[in-house]
Design an enzyme around this catalytic site. Structure first.
Site, short mmCIF file in Angstrom:
data_model
loop_
_atom_site.label_atom_id
_atom_site.label_comp_id
_atom_site.label_asym_id
_atom_site.label_seq_id
_atom_site.Cartn_x
_atom_site.Cartn_y
_atom_site.Cartn_z
N HIS A 89 18.08 65.78 20.25
CA HIS A 89 17.39 64.41 20.19
C HIS A 89 18.73 63.36 20.80
O HIS A 89 19.90 63.58 20.18
CB HIS A 89 17.06 63.93 18.80
CG HIS A 89 16.17 62.85 18.70
ND1 HIS A 89 16.78 61.45 18.94
CD2 HIS A 89 14.74 62.66 18.85
CE1 HIS A 89 15.53 60.58 18.86
NE2 HIS A 89 14.44 61.17 18.73
N ASP A 118 8.91 67.02 17.09
CA ASP A 118 7.77 67.79 18.04
C ASP A 118 7.87 69.23 17.62
O ASP A 118 7.05 69.81 18.08
CB ASP A 118 7.93 67.44 19.37
CG ASP A 118 7.54 66.13 19.94
OD1 ASP A 118 6.82 65.77 19.63
OD2 ASP A 118 8.49 65.36 20.71
#
Ligand code: ACO
Length: 431
Positions: free
Chosen positions: A308, A365
């Site tokens: 991320h 996710d």
């Protein structure tokens, strides 16, 4: 440093003062707005990894500590205690609604759930193989055709008129696009149902038999949507702000955000994760092979659901979703082999120095796709679900930008690296 409020940048013999901008908590920034005017220099930051595009009071993230708060309230508390409708109000209007405000907001969402009947014909124009994100983005943009008198982003009354409409109708459009893709008749919304229940009803009910919404499934969906509701200046939200900065209307700006979310490096990763887990399952469950491939720079394969831009620690949303997968599968007395593969993959990746050194952890996710599987949401709808969840965040940022007062059209600069000046060669003389 000249004083606590101003930094100095020295270029050659000249010194340029750069005001320091501090928020209430977190990053401090250097205000470079006058730098080019004063010095001729711009800053270069591809991917905007070190660029603040705005001031915002909506969401706080501490990526090093794994903290996420909406309007100051920790995400874990909202996921446990709030509803998606209440959280949407919080994000958009800046405070938790009182009883009257919540009831008014919920009623508006209820009564604006239908889309114009003519829009149903639009679905017939898409091939049955159309990805629901293609349908969703164009249908949401098309909504602007039905509200020509309410599209002025500078008029707070018009904006307030549109907010419940887009929140309610996007849900209907999403469910209808699924129905169309499987050849079933659309199921109209039932306004006696709550937000998530109504969505599940439109997705899974059929006219020929009764359908009962499972409260555990509705609760899990509610939690998932809360966890996705905002994430400050991510790719899709920045897109919504950028498009909105040209004074494009709310629907057009949201449609652009949907397109940005679609990519597998962003919201499309939830679908990509499950496809990756299925591929590992087909290949006999060898997680090491996937890890090795993701470390091989020539492969261009990334471990989907890992890494991320902001989190250099556990994504707090991934932790909550992983726990919810276990709880829900336990309640439903089900097992999911893909969840076992995901767990093994996570364990092995976290032990691997490649991932540890680069601070790559599971993101939102990684487990959300597995949870959508448990909720029976089809795989090509995962990113649509993300859009549904992220919608209040997009609206909140678009509204904040327009009400904020210091908005300018978004227009980055560049460092030109092309030919300095070239002659025009007539066609016959070109080689
Ligand atoms: N698998 C393998 N290696 C990775 C991964 C991954 N998932 N993510 C990052 N890396 C590596 C990069 O190759 C790079 O290695 P290097 O230093 O040897 O060149 C290093 O880690 C740093 O990564 P960046 O690409 O600089 O990270 P960036 O912040 O640009 O990208 C992103 C973040 C896009 C999320 C990336 O981690 C990725 O593609 N992950 C997989 C897709 C994904 O899960 N996306 C969803 C993100 S969450 C969301 O949008 C809702």
């Amino acid at each position: 440093m000249a004083n606590d409020d101003v930094a100095e940048l020295k270029i050659g013999s000249k010194v340029y003062p750069l005001p320091i901008v501090a928020g209430t908590i977190g990053d401090e920034g250097l205000d470079i707005r006058k730098l080019r005017q004063d010095s001729g220099y711009i800053t270069l930051d591809s991917g905007y990894g070190n660029t603040g595009a705005c001031k915002s009071a909506i969401t706080f993230i501490d990526g090093e500590k794994g903290i996420l708060r909406y309007r100051g309230i920790p995400i874990e508390i909202l996921a446990e205690k709030s509803t998606f409708v209440e959280t949407s109000y919080l994000l958009i209007y800046g405070h938790l609604p009182n009883k009257a405000e919540l009831s008014d907001f919920s009623n508006k969402l209820r009564y604006h759930s239908l889309i114009h009947e003519d829009m149903l014909h639009f679905y017939d124009g898409y091939p049955s193989t159309a990805h629901p994100m293609a349908i969703l983005s164009s249908m949401v943009c098309s909504l602007s055709a039905y509200y020509p008198d309410s599209l002025d982003p500078k008029d707070p009354e018009q904006v307030d008129h549109l907010i419940p409409r887009v929140l309610s109708k996007l849900r209907t459009i999403a469910a209808y696009s699924y129905k169309k893709s499987i050849g079933q008749p659309v199921v109209y919304p039932r306004n006696s149902l709550r937000y998530c229940e109504n969505f599940l009803h439109m997705m899974f009910a059929v006219p020929s038999e009764p359908y009962e919404v499972d409260p555990d499934i509705a609760a899990a969906l509610n939690m998932l949507l809360i966890l996705h509701a905002d994430h400050e200046q991510n790719c899709s939200t920045s897109t919504v702000r950028l498009v909105g900065s040209s004074d494009a209307n709310l629907f057009a700006s949201i449609a652009a955000g949907i397109c940005a979310l679609w990519g597998p490096k962003h919201g499309g990763a939830n679908q990509a994760v499950v496809e990756m887990l299925e591929e590992i399952q087909r290949n006999g469950g060898d997680v090491q092979k996937a890890l090795a491939l993701s470390k091989d720079k020539d492969s261009h394969f990334k471990l989907m659901g890992f890494g991320h831009r902001v989190y250099k620690n556990f994504d707090p949303r991934a932790k909550v979703i992983k726990a919810q997968c276990d709880t829900l599968l336990g309640k439903l007395k089900k097992a999911d082999p893909l969840l076992d593969i995901a767990r093994r993959l996570e364990e092995e990746a976290l032990r691997d120095p490649y991932f540890a050194d680069r601070k790559l952890y599971p993101n939102v996710d990684f487990y959300s796709g597995v949870l959508y599987r448990v909720l029976n949401i089809p795989i090509n709808m995962y990113t649509v679900m993300f859009s549904l969840g992220r919608l209040p965040g997009w609206i909140a940022h678009w509204r904040e930008m327009h009400l904020g007062g210091d908005e300018r059209i978004g227009r980055p600069r560049q460092i030109y690296t092309g030919t300095v000046e070239a002659p025009y060669i007539p066609l016959m003389e070109r080689r």
